[in-house]
Design an enzyme around this catalytic site. Structure first.
Site, PDB file in Angstrom:
ATOM      1  N   LYS A  79      81.163 105.996  13.219  1.00  0.00           N
ATOM      2  CA  LYS A  79      81.213 104.669  13.845  1.00  0.00           C
ATOM      3  C   LYS A  79      79.849 104.344  14.440  1.00  0.00           C
ATOM      4  O   LYS A  79      79.232 105.189  15.089  1.00  0.00           O
ATOM      5  CB  LYS A  79      82.297 104.643  14.924  1.00  0.00           C
ATOM      6  CG  LYS A  79      82.538 103.262  15.533  1.00  0.00           C
ATOM      7  CD  LYS A  79      83.682 103.284  16.551  1.00  0.00           C
ATOM      8  CE  LYS A  79      83.997 101.898  17.084  1.00  0.00           C
ATOM      9  NZ  LYS A  79      85.104 101.903  18.067  1.00  0.00           N
ATOM     10  N   SER A 154      88.894  98.520  17.067  1.00  0.00           N
ATOM     11  CA  SER A 154      87.521  98.198  16.733  1.00  0.00           C
ATOM     12  C   SER A 154      86.902  99.150  15.704  1.00  0.00           C
ATOM     13  O   SER A 154      85.930  98.795  15.056  1.00  0.00           O
ATOM     14  CB  SER A 154      86.669  98.210  17.999  1.00  0.00           C
ATOM     15  OG  SER A 154      86.599  99.514  18.541  1.00  0.00           O
ATOM     16  N   SER A 178      91.572 101.693  19.660  1.00  0.00           N
ATOM     17  CA  SER A 178      90.649 101.462  18.539  1.00  0.00           C
ATOM     18  C   SER A 178      90.555 102.554  17.488  1.00  0.00           C
ATOM     19  O   SER A 178      89.924 102.345  16.454  1.00  0.00           O
ATOM     20  CB  SER A 178      89.252 101.162  19.059  1.00  0.00           C
ATOM     21  OG  SER A 178      89.197  99.829  19.477  1.00  0.00           O
TER      22      SER A 178
HETATM   23  N1  GLN Z   1      91.419  95.959  21.407  1.00  0.00           N
HETATM   24  C1  GLN Z   1      91.101  96.568  22.656  1.00  0.00           C
HETATM   25  C2  GLN Z   1      89.918  95.845  23.279  1.00  0.00           C
HETATM   26  O1  GLN Z   1      89.450  94.947  22.684  1.00  0.00           O
HETATM   27  C3  GLN Z   1      90.796  98.013  22.486  1.00  0.00           C
HETATM   28  C4  GLN Z   1      89.479  98.250  21.841  1.00  0.00           C
HETATM   29  C5  GLN Z   1      89.096  99.691  21.826  1.00  0.00           C
HETATM   30  O2  GLN Z   1      89.927 100.588  21.898  1.00  0.00           O
HETATM   31  N2  GLN Z   1      87.795  99.918  21.768  1.00  0.00           N
HETATM   32  O3  GLN Z   1      89.462  96.173  24.315  1.00  0.00           O
END
Ligand code: GLN
Length: 499
Positions: A79, A154, A178
Protein backbone atom coordinates in the site's frame (compact mmCIF):
# COMPACT_ATOMS: atom_id res chain seq x y z
CA UNK A 1 6.33 -23.71 -14.57
CA UNK A 2 5.24 -20.84 -12.40
CA UNK A 3 1.57 -20.62 -11.52
CA UNK A 4 0.29 -17.22 -10.45
CA UNK A 5 -2.97 -18.82 -9.26
CA UNK A 6 -1.19 -20.84 -6.58
CA UNK A 7 -1.19 -19.75 -2.96
CA UNK A 8 1.87 -18.03 -1.47
CA UNK A 9 2.52 -21.14 0.65
CA UNK A 10 2.53 -23.33 -2.48
CA UNK A 11 4.79 -20.86 -4.30
CA UNK A 12 7.21 -20.91 -1.37
CA UNK A 13 7.22 -24.70 -1.50
CA UNK A 14 7.99 -24.69 -5.23
CA UNK A 15 10.78 -22.17 -4.73
CA UNK A 16 12.32 -24.33 -2.01
CA UNK A 17 12.17 -27.35 -4.34
CA UNK A 18 13.72 -25.21 -7.11
CA UNK A 19 10.79 -25.93 -9.47
CA UNK A 20 11.23 -22.33 -10.59
CA UNK A 21 13.28 -19.37 -9.45
CA UNK A 22 12.22 -16.22 -7.60
CA UNK A 23 13.17 -14.22 -10.71
CA UNK A 24 10.81 -16.35 -12.84
CA UNK A 25 8.03 -16.00 -10.28
CA UNK A 26 8.53 -12.23 -10.07
CA UNK A 27 8.60 -11.90 -13.86
CA UNK A 28 5.34 -13.89 -14.13
CA UNK A 29 3.67 -11.39 -11.79
CA UNK A 30 5.14 -8.37 -13.58
CA UNK A 31 3.74 -9.84 -16.82
CA UNK A 32 0.34 -10.28 -15.21
CA UNK A 33 0.42 -6.66 -14.00
CA UNK A 34 1.29 -5.51 -17.53
CA UNK A 35 -1.59 -7.61 -18.85
CA UNK A 36 -4.43 -6.60 -16.50
CA UNK A 37 -3.54 -3.51 -14.50
CA UNK A 38 -4.75 -1.20 -17.24
CA UNK A 39 -8.22 -2.50 -16.33
CA UNK A 40 -7.82 -2.84 -12.56
CA UNK A 41 -5.57 0.14 -11.74
CA UNK A 42 -4.34 -1.48 -8.54
CA UNK A 43 -0.81 -0.06 -8.80
CA UNK A 44 0.37 3.54 -8.62
CA UNK A 45 3.98 2.54 -9.16
CA UNK A 46 5.51 -0.72 -10.37
CA UNK A 47 9.13 -1.17 -9.33
CA UNK A 48 10.15 -3.86 -11.87
CA UNK A 49 13.87 -3.31 -11.45
CA UNK A 50 13.82 -3.29 -7.67
CA UNK A 51 11.61 -6.40 -7.60
CA UNK A 52 13.79 -8.36 -10.02
CA UNK A 53 16.98 -7.46 -8.20
CA UNK A 54 15.46 -8.52 -4.83
CA UNK A 55 14.35 -11.80 -6.46
CA UNK A 56 17.80 -12.35 -7.93
CA UNK A 57 19.46 -11.91 -4.56
CA UNK A 58 17.05 -14.50 -3.02
CA UNK A 59 17.94 -16.95 -5.83
CA UNK A 60 21.65 -16.39 -5.21
CA UNK A 61 21.27 -16.98 -1.49
CA UNK A 62 19.30 -20.16 -2.14
CA UNK A 63 21.93 -21.39 -4.59
CA UNK A 64 24.58 -20.73 -1.94
CA UNK A 65 22.62 -22.91 0.49
CA UNK A 66 21.75 -20.08 2.90
CA UNK A 67 18.85 -20.59 5.27
CA UNK A 68 15.93 -18.47 4.01
CA UNK A 69 12.75 -17.27 5.71
CA UNK A 70 9.41 -18.87 4.70
CA UNK A 71 8.37 -16.06 2.34
CA UNK A 72 11.74 -15.51 0.63
CA UNK A 73 11.17 -14.83 -3.07
CA UNK A 74 7.39 -14.33 -2.79
CA UNK A 75 6.06 -11.20 -4.56
CA UNK A 76 3.98 -8.67 -2.66
CA UNK A 77 2.03 -5.48 -3.35
CA UNK A 78 2.59 -2.63 -0.87
CA UNK A 79 0.00 0.00 0.00
CA UNK A 80 1.36 3.40 -0.98
CA UNK A 81 1.07 4.64 2.59
CA UNK A 82 4.24 2.84 3.71
CA UNK A 83 7.58 4.55 3.23
CA UNK A 84 9.96 2.57 1.01
CA UNK A 85 13.41 4.02 0.55
CA UNK A 86 13.86 5.67 -2.83
CA UNK A 87 10.45 4.56 -4.16
CA UNK A 88 7.66 7.12 -4.72
CA UNK A 89 5.26 7.21 -1.76
CA UNK A 90 2.15 9.37 -2.14
CA UNK A 91 -0.51 8.04 0.28
CA UNK A 92 -2.87 8.60 -2.67
CA UNK A 93 -2.41 12.37 -2.34
CA UNK A 94 -1.22 15.03 -4.73
CA UNK A 95 0.50 16.76 -1.83
CA UNK A 96 3.08 13.96 -1.61
CA UNK A 97 3.65 13.73 -5.36
CA UNK A 98 7.33 13.30 -6.06
CA UNK A 99 8.29 12.33 -2.51
CA UNK A 100 10.80 9.50 -2.33
CA UNK A 101 11.33 8.54 1.31
CA UNK A 102 14.94 8.44 2.52
CA UNK A 103 14.14 5.42 4.74
CA UNK A 104 12.10 2.22 5.01
CA UNK A 105 9.08 1.77 7.27
CA UNK A 106 9.78 -0.98 9.83
CA UNK A 107 7.32 -3.28 8.02
CA UNK A 108 9.16 -2.68 4.73
CA UNK A 109 12.52 -3.35 6.38
CA UNK A 110 11.14 -6.61 7.80
CA UNK A 111 9.77 -7.65 4.40
CA UNK A 112 13.11 -6.96 2.75
CA UNK A 113 14.97 -8.87 5.46
CA UNK A 114 12.61 -11.82 4.87
CA UNK A 115 13.41 -11.74 1.15
CA UNK A 116 9.87 -10.75 0.16
CA UNK A 117 9.84 -9.21 -3.32
CA UNK A 118 8.07 -5.82 -3.35
CA UNK A 119 6.45 -5.42 -6.78
CA UNK A 120 5.24 -1.87 -6.30
CA UNK A 121 2.97 0.56 -4.50
CA UNK A 122 -0.82 0.24 -4.58
CA UNK A 123 -3.64 2.72 -5.00
CA UNK A 124 -5.64 3.94 -2.02
CA UNK A 125 -8.05 6.59 -0.84
CA UNK A 126 -6.11 9.76 -0.12
CA UNK A 127 -4.48 9.42 3.33
CA UNK A 128 -6.60 6.26 3.81
CA UNK A 129 -9.77 8.31 4.12
CA UNK A 130 -12.49 6.40 2.34
CA UNK A 131 -14.07 3.05 1.58
CA UNK A 132 -13.78 2.77 -2.21
CA UNK A 133 -10.43 4.17 -3.49
CA UNK A 134 -12.48 6.84 -5.28
CA UNK A 135 -10.81 9.45 -3.05
CA UNK A 136 -7.40 8.68 -4.58
CA UNK A 137 -5.85 11.66 -6.37
CA UNK A 138 -4.71 9.17 -9.03
CA UNK A 139 -7.99 7.67 -10.21
CA UNK A 140 -10.08 4.85 -8.78
CA UNK A 141 -9.28 1.12 -8.66
CA UNK A 142 -11.70 -1.30 -10.32
CA UNK A 143 -13.01 -4.43 -8.60
CA UNK A 144 -11.69 -7.51 -10.50
CA UNK A 145 -15.09 -9.21 -10.01
CA UNK A 146 -16.88 -6.42 -11.90
CA UNK A 147 -14.93 -3.49 -13.30
CA UNK A 148 -17.89 -1.12 -12.83
CA UNK A 149 -17.69 -1.62 -9.06
CA UNK A 150 -15.27 -0.43 -6.40
CA UNK A 151 -12.95 -2.90 -4.65
CA UNK A 152 -13.66 -1.06 -1.38
CA UNK A 153 -11.05 0.98 0.39
CA UNK A 154 -9.01 2.55 1.54
CA UNK A 155 -6.60 -0.35 0.76
CA UNK A 156 -8.53 -1.11 -2.45
CA UNK A 157 -5.43 -1.31 -4.66
CA UNK A 158 -3.80 -3.93 -2.44
CA UNK A 159 -6.98 -6.05 -2.26
CA UNK A 160 -7.62 -5.79 -6.02
CA UNK A 161 -4.01 -6.75 -6.80
CA UNK A 162 -4.36 -9.99 -4.80
CA UNK A 163 -7.83 -10.79 -6.18
CA UNK A 164 -6.63 -10.19 -9.77
CA UNK A 165 -3.57 -12.47 -9.28
CA UNK A 166 -1.19 -9.55 -9.74
CA UNK A 167 0.38 -10.49 -6.39
CA UNK A 168 -0.20 -13.42 -4.02
CA UNK A 169 0.20 -11.16 -0.98
CA UNK A 170 -0.31 -7.51 -0.12
CA UNK A 171 0.02 -5.08 2.76
CA UNK A 172 -2.76 -2.70 3.77
CA UNK A 173 -3.62 -0.44 6.68
CA UNK A 174 -6.87 -0.43 8.63
CA UNK A 175 -8.07 2.57 10.65
CA UNK A 176 -11.78 1.80 10.58
CA UNK A 177 -12.02 -1.15 8.20
CA UNK A 178 -9.63 -0.43 5.34
CA UNK A 179 -8.19 -3.96 5.21
CA UNK A 180 -11.26 -6.00 6.16
CA UNK A 181 -13.77 -4.12 3.97
CA UNK A 182 -11.84 -4.36 0.66
CA UNK A 183 -10.94 -8.00 1.47
CA UNK A 184 -14.66 -8.73 1.83
CA UNK A 185 -15.56 -6.91 -1.37
CA UNK A 186 -12.93 -8.71 -3.45
CA UNK A 187 -13.26 -12.24 -2.02
CA UNK A 188 -9.89 -12.50 -0.27
CA UNK A 189 -8.62 -12.75 3.31
CA UNK A 190 -7.64 -9.56 5.14
CA UNK A 191 -6.52 -9.08 8.72
CA UNK A 192 -6.35 -6.11 11.02
CA UNK A 193 -3.97 -7.24 13.77
CA UNK A 194 -4.28 -6.14 17.39
CA UNK A 195 -3.36 -2.44 17.71
CA UNK A 196 0.33 -2.33 18.53
CA UNK A 197 0.95 -5.80 17.10
CA UNK A 198 2.62 -4.43 13.97
CA UNK A 199 4.84 -1.34 13.88
CA UNK A 200 3.46 1.93 12.49
CA UNK A 201 6.93 3.45 12.08
CA UNK A 202 7.17 4.82 8.55
CA UNK A 203 3.43 4.61 7.88
CA UNK A 204 1.94 7.96 6.84
CA UNK A 205 -0.27 8.75 9.84
CA UNK A 206 -4.02 9.20 9.45
CA UNK A 207 -5.46 8.55 12.92
CA UNK A 208 -2.60 7.29 15.06
CA UNK A 209 -4.67 5.72 17.84
CA UNK A 210 -6.61 3.62 15.29
CA UNK A 211 -4.21 2.94 12.36
CA UNK A 212 -2.82 -0.59 12.04
CA UNK A 213 -0.86 -2.37 9.30
CA UNK A 214 -1.94 -5.86 8.26
CA UNK A 215 -1.82 -8.63 5.65
CA UNK A 216 -3.94 -9.60 2.63
CA UNK A 217 -3.76 -13.09 1.11
CA UNK A 218 -5.93 -15.48 -0.87
CA UNK A 219 -5.93 -17.96 2.03
CA UNK A 220 -5.87 -17.86 5.81
CA UNK A 221 -2.46 -19.56 5.89
CA UNK A 222 -0.94 -17.06 3.43
CA UNK A 223 -2.20 -14.19 5.58
CA UNK A 224 -0.76 -15.85 8.67
CA UNK A 225 2.66 -16.26 7.05
CA UNK A 226 2.70 -12.58 6.14
CA UNK A 227 1.32 -11.57 9.54
CA UNK A 228 4.21 -13.29 11.34
CA UNK A 229 6.74 -11.77 8.96
CA UNK A 230 5.67 -8.19 9.79
CA UNK A 231 4.59 -8.42 13.45
CA UNK A 232 6.59 -7.78 16.60
CA UNK A 233 7.81 -5.12 18.96
CA UNK A 234 9.50 -2.02 17.52
CA UNK A 235 11.28 0.52 19.68
CA UNK A 236 10.61 3.17 17.07
CA UNK A 237 6.84 2.93 17.59
CA UNK A 238 5.92 3.95 21.14
CA UNK A 239 2.54 2.19 20.88
CA UNK A 240 4.05 -1.10 19.78
CA UNK A 241 3.33 -3.98 22.19
CA UNK A 242 6.36 -5.64 23.77
CA UNK A 243 5.06 -9.20 23.94
CA UNK A 244 5.52 -12.40 21.95
CA UNK A 245 3.84 -12.40 18.51
CA UNK A 246 0.66 -14.55 18.51
CA UNK A 247 1.36 -17.93 16.85
CA UNK A 248 -0.94 -17.34 13.92
CA UNK A 249 0.68 -19.78 11.45
CA UNK A 250 0.22 -22.69 13.86
CA UNK A 251 -3.34 -21.53 14.53
CA UNK A 252 -4.15 -21.32 10.80
CA UNK A 253 -3.11 -24.95 10.38
CA UNK A 254 -5.00 -26.27 13.40
CA UNK A 255 -8.31 -26.92 11.56
CA UNK A 256 -10.20 -27.59 14.73
CA UNK A 257 -12.81 -25.49 16.56
CA UNK A 258 -14.29 -28.16 18.82
CA UNK A 259 -15.55 -26.65 22.04
CA UNK A 260 -14.97 -23.05 20.94
CA UNK A 261 -17.67 -20.50 21.72
CA UNK A 262 -18.54 -18.11 18.92
CA UNK A 263 -20.58 -15.00 19.70
CA UNK A 264 -22.90 -13.48 17.12
CA UNK A 265 -23.25 -9.75 17.76
CA UNK A 266 -26.96 -8.98 17.81
CA UNK A 267 -26.47 -5.31 16.88
CA UNK A 268 -24.48 -6.29 13.76
CA UNK A 269 -26.92 -8.69 12.18
CA UNK A 270 -30.31 -8.68 10.53
CA UNK A 271 -31.79 -5.28 9.69
CA UNK A 272 -29.58 -3.06 7.55
CA UNK A 273 -27.64 -5.93 6.00
CA UNK A 274 -28.24 -7.15 2.44
CA UNK A 275 -30.27 -10.40 2.52
CA UNK A 276 -27.67 -12.30 0.47
CA UNK A 277 -24.95 -11.21 2.88
CA UNK A 278 -26.85 -12.45 5.97
CA UNK A 279 -27.70 -15.71 4.20
CA UNK A 280 -24.04 -16.58 3.51
CA UNK A 281 -23.03 -15.58 7.03
CA UNK A 282 -25.67 -17.89 8.53
CA UNK A 283 -24.54 -20.79 6.33
CA UNK A 284 -20.97 -20.23 7.47
CA UNK A 285 -22.09 -20.36 11.10
CA UNK A 286 -23.86 -23.67 10.41
CA UNK A 287 -20.57 -25.07 9.12
CA UNK A 288 -18.82 -23.97 12.31
CA UNK A 289 -21.48 -25.73 14.37
CA UNK A 290 -20.95 -28.89 12.30
CA UNK A 291 -17.24 -28.56 13.07
CA UNK A 292 -18.02 -28.61 16.79
CA UNK A 293 -18.26 -24.94 17.77
CA UNK A 294 -21.07 -23.47 19.81
CA UNK A 295 -22.92 -20.34 18.66
CA UNK A 296 -24.10 -17.84 21.28
CA UNK A 297 -25.88 -14.53 20.73
CA UNK A 298 -24.29 -11.56 22.49
CA UNK A 299 -25.31 -7.93 22.76
CA UNK A 300 -23.01 -4.92 22.37
CA UNK A 301 -25.43 -2.05 23.01
CA UNK A 302 -22.92 0.78 22.58
CA UNK A 303 -21.87 -0.20 19.06
CA UNK A 304 -24.74 1.96 17.89
CA UNK A 305 -22.66 5.05 18.71
CA UNK A 306 -19.30 3.79 17.43
CA UNK A 307 -19.56 5.20 13.90
CA UNK A 308 -20.47 8.70 15.10
CA UNK A 309 -17.67 8.68 17.68
CA UNK A 310 -15.18 7.41 15.09
CA UNK A 311 -16.01 10.34 12.80
CA UNK A 312 -14.99 12.71 15.58
CA UNK A 313 -11.87 10.89 16.77
CA UNK A 314 -10.39 10.01 13.36
CA UNK A 315 -10.80 13.51 11.83
CA UNK A 316 -9.49 15.11 15.06
CA UNK A 317 -6.29 13.07 14.91
CA UNK A 318 -6.07 13.60 11.14
CA UNK A 319 -6.34 17.37 11.46
CA UNK A 320 -3.32 17.28 13.72
CA UNK A 321 -1.33 14.66 11.76
CA UNK A 322 -1.85 16.41 8.43
CA UNK A 323 -0.50 19.73 9.72
CA UNK A 324 2.96 18.46 8.71
CA UNK A 325 2.10 18.86 5.01
CA UNK A 326 3.14 22.47 4.98
CA UNK A 327 4.85 22.72 1.56
CA UNK A 328 8.21 23.10 3.26
CA UNK A 329 9.09 19.55 4.28
CA UNK A 330 7.64 17.15 1.70
CA UNK A 331 6.42 16.88 -1.86
CA UNK A 332 4.33 19.56 -3.46
CA UNK A 333 4.93 23.31 -3.28
CA UNK A 334 2.65 25.66 -5.21
CA UNK A 335 2.75 29.44 -5.64
CA UNK A 336 6.32 29.94 -4.49
CA UNK A 337 7.17 32.65 -7.05
CA UNK A 338 9.20 34.80 -4.66
CA UNK A 339 6.41 37.31 -4.11
CA UNK A 340 4.65 35.52 -1.27
CA UNK A 341 5.40 34.73 2.36
CA UNK A 342 5.70 31.20 3.74
CA UNK A 343 2.21 31.13 5.19
CA UNK A 344 0.58 32.10 1.92
CA UNK A 345 2.56 29.45 0.01
CA UNK A 346 1.51 26.93 2.63
CA UNK A 347 -2.11 27.82 2.23
CA UNK A 348 -2.01 27.77 -1.59
CA UNK A 349 -0.23 24.40 -1.52
CA UNK A 350 -2.70 22.80 0.90
CA UNK A 351 -5.59 24.13 -1.17
CA UNK A 352 -4.08 22.59 -4.33
CA UNK A 353 -2.68 19.42 -2.77
CA UNK A 354 -5.51 18.03 -0.63
CA UNK A 355 -8.66 16.49 -2.07
CA UNK A 356 -12.24 17.23 -1.02
CA UNK A 357 -12.63 14.44 1.55
CA UNK A 358 -9.32 15.28 3.22
CA UNK A 359 -10.31 18.94 3.54
CA UNK A 360 -13.70 17.91 4.93
CA UNK A 361 -11.96 15.86 7.63
CA UNK A 362 -9.43 18.57 8.52
CA UNK A 363 -12.26 21.08 8.97
CA UNK A 364 -14.35 18.62 10.99
CA UNK A 365 -11.41 17.61 13.18
CA UNK A 366 -10.26 21.17 13.79
CA UNK A 367 -13.78 22.11 14.80
CA UNK A 368 -14.18 19.11 17.12
CA UNK A 369 -10.94 19.98 18.89
CA UNK A 370 -11.52 23.72 19.18
CA UNK A 371 -11.77 25.17 22.66
CA UNK A 372 -15.38 25.46 23.71
CA UNK A 373 -16.38 22.41 21.66
CA UNK A 374 -13.66 19.97 22.74
CA UNK A 375 -15.59 18.41 25.63
CA UNK A 376 -18.86 18.24 23.76
CA UNK A 377 -17.37 16.48 20.71
CA UNK A 378 -13.93 14.96 21.16
CA UNK A 379 -14.46 14.34 24.90
CA UNK A 380 -17.82 12.61 24.36
CA UNK A 381 -16.40 10.52 21.53
CA UNK A 382 -13.61 9.28 23.80
CA UNK A 383 -16.21 8.24 26.39
CA UNK A 384 -18.08 6.28 23.72
CA UNK A 385 -14.80 4.63 22.79
CA UNK A 386 -14.45 3.36 26.36
CA UNK A 387 -18.01 2.02 26.30
CA UNK A 388 -17.36 0.16 23.03
CA UNK A 389 -14.25 -1.36 24.55
CA UNK A 390 -16.24 -2.45 27.61
CA UNK A 391 -18.91 -4.04 25.38
CA UNK A 392 -16.17 -6.19 23.81
CA UNK A 393 -14.68 -7.07 27.19
CA UNK A 394 -18.04 -8.23 28.53
CA UNK A 395 -18.74 -10.23 25.38
CA UNK A 396 -15.34 -11.93 25.51
CA UNK A 397 -16.11 -13.11 29.06
CA UNK A 398 -18.71 -15.38 27.44
CA UNK A 399 -17.15 -16.36 24.11
CA UNK A 400 -13.76 -17.02 22.46
CA UNK A 401 -14.39 -15.03 19.28
CA UNK A 402 -17.09 -12.72 17.98
CA UNK A 403 -18.50 -12.70 14.46
CA UNK A 404 -20.50 -10.40 12.19
CA UNK A 405 -20.70 -9.56 8.50
CA UNK A 406 -17.78 -7.34 7.42
CA UNK A 407 -19.95 -5.04 5.33
CA UNK A 408 -23.66 -4.28 5.03
CA UNK A 409 -23.60 -4.92 1.25
CA UNK A 410 -21.45 -6.49 -1.44
CA UNK A 411 -19.27 -4.28 -3.69
CA UNK A 412 -21.10 -1.13 -4.75
CA UNK A 413 -20.90 0.65 -8.09
CA UNK A 414 -18.23 3.25 -8.76
CA UNK A 415 -19.94 6.62 -8.29
CA UNK A 416 -22.82 5.21 -6.25
CA UNK A 417 -21.72 6.72 -2.94
CA UNK A 418 -18.99 9.15 -3.94
CA UNK A 419 -21.21 12.22 -3.49
CA UNK A 420 -22.77 11.06 -0.24
CA UNK A 421 -20.16 10.95 2.54
CA UNK A 422 -22.52 9.50 5.14
CA UNK A 423 -23.56 6.61 2.86
CA UNK A 424 -19.84 5.94 2.30
CA UNK A 425 -19.08 6.11 6.04
CA UNK A 426 -21.79 3.51 6.70
CA UNK A 427 -19.76 0.90 4.75
CA UNK A 428 -17.62 0.55 7.88
CA UNK A 429 -20.39 0.25 10.45
CA UNK A 430 -19.38 -3.31 11.37
CA UNK A 431 -15.61 -2.87 11.27
CA UNK A 432 -15.10 0.40 13.20
CA UNK A 433 -15.80 -0.99 16.73
CA UNK A 434 -12.72 -3.27 16.39
CA UNK A 435 -10.41 -0.27 15.80
CA UNK A 436 -12.05 1.68 18.63
CA UNK A 437 -11.23 -1.17 21.03
CA UNK A 438 -7.74 -1.87 19.67
CA UNK A 439 -8.49 -5.56 19.11
CA UNK A 440 -7.86 -7.62 15.95
CA UNK A 441 -10.22 -8.91 13.28
CA UNK A 442 -10.23 -11.01 10.12
CA UNK A 443 -12.33 -10.85 6.99
CA UNK A 444 -12.91 -14.30 5.48
CA UNK A 445 -14.73 -14.88 2.16
CA UNK A 446 -17.76 -17.12 2.82
CA UNK A 447 -19.46 -17.22 -0.58
CA UNK A 448 -21.30 -15.13 -3.15
CA UNK A 449 -24.50 -13.21 -2.50
CA UNK A 450 -27.44 -14.58 -4.47
CA UNK A 451 -28.62 -11.13 -5.64
CA UNK A 452 -25.45 -10.20 -7.51
CA UNK A 453 -22.97 -13.09 -7.39
CA UNK A 454 -20.44 -10.95 -5.51
CA UNK A 455 -18.27 -12.01 -2.55
CA UNK A 456 -19.42 -11.81 1.08
CA UNK A 457 -17.01 -11.51 4.02
CA UNK A 458 -17.40 -12.86 7.55
CA UNK A 459 -15.69 -10.83 10.26
CA UNK A 460 -14.06 -12.82 13.08
CA UNK A 461 -12.82 -10.85 16.10
CA UNK A 462 -10.70 -11.82 19.12
CA UNK A 463 -9.42 -10.08 22.28
CA UNK A 464 -6.18 -8.07 22.36
CA UNK A 465 -3.13 -10.15 21.28
CA UNK A 466 -5.26 -13.28 20.81
CA UNK A 467 -5.09 -12.94 17.02
CA UNK A 468 -4.37 -16.68 16.76
CA UNK A 469 -8.03 -17.33 17.65
CA UNK A 470 -9.44 -15.82 14.48
CA UNK A 471 -6.82 -17.62 12.39
CA UNK A 472 -7.91 -20.89 14.00
CA UNK A 473 -11.61 -20.27 13.36
CA UNK A 474 -10.92 -18.79 9.90
CA UNK A 475 -8.68 -21.69 8.86
CA UNK A 476 -11.23 -24.27 9.94
CA UNK A 477 -14.11 -22.53 8.20
CA UNK A 478 -12.07 -21.97 5.05
CA UNK A 479 -11.31 -25.71 4.83
CA UNK A 480 -14.99 -26.57 5.34
CA UNK A 481 -16.05 -24.10 2.65
CA UNK A 482 -13.44 -25.35 0.21
CA UNK A 483 -14.60 -28.93 0.56
CA UNK A 484 -18.20 -27.77 0.06
CA UNK A 485 -17.40 -25.70 -3.05
CA UNK A 486 -14.71 -27.95 -4.47
CA UNK A 487 -12.77 -24.91 -5.74
CA UNK A 488 -11.51 -21.58 -4.40
CA UNK A 489 -13.94 -18.65 -4.42
CA UNK A 490 -11.78 -16.61 -6.82
CA UNK A 491 -12.23 -19.21 -9.56
CA UNK A 492 -15.71 -17.66 -9.99
CA UNK A 493 -14.28 -14.24 -10.84
CA UNK A 494 -13.84 -13.26 -14.50
CA UNK A 495 -10.46 -13.97 -16.12
CA UNK A 496 -9.28 -10.46 -16.94
CA UNK A 497 -6.28 -11.27 -19.08
CA UNK A 498 -5.81 -12.23 -22.68
CA UNK A 499 -8.67 -10.22 -24.12
N1 GLN B 1 -13.61 4.37 5.73
C1 GLN B 1 -13.03 4.74 6.98
C2 GLN B 1 -12.53 6.18 6.89
O1 GLN B 1 -12.67 6.74 5.87
C3 GLN B 1 -11.92 3.83 7.35
C4 GLN B 1 -10.70 4.04 6.53
C5 GLN B 1 -9.54 3.25 7.01
O2 GLN B 1 -9.67 2.23 7.68
N2 GLN B 1 -8.35 3.75 6.69
O3 GLN B 1 -12.00 6.71 7.79
Amino acid sequence: MTNIHATAAQMADSLAKKEFSAVELTQAHLDRIAEVDGKVNAFLHVDSQGALSQAKSVDEKRAAGEKLSPLAGIPLALKDILAQEGVPTTAGSKILQGWRPPYDATVVAKLKAAGVVILGKTNMDEFAMGSSTENSAYGTTQNPWDLTRTPGGSSGGSAAAVAAFEAPLAIGTDTGGSIRQPAALTGIVGVKPTYGGVSRYGVVAYSSSLDQVGPFGRTVLDSALLHEAIAGHDERDSTSINAPVPQVVTAAKKLDVKGMKIGVIKELSGAGFQAGVSERINEALDLLVEAGAQIVEVSCPNFEYALAAYYLIAPSEASSNLARFDSMRYGLRVGDDGSKGAEEVMSITREAGFGKEVKRRIILGTYALSSGYYDAYYGSAQKVRTLVKQDFEKAFEKVDVLVSPVTPTTAFKIGEKSNDPVAMYLSDIATIPVNMAGIGGMSLPVGLAKEDGLPVGLQIMAPVMQDDRFYRVGGTLEAALLSKWGKPILSNAPELGGK
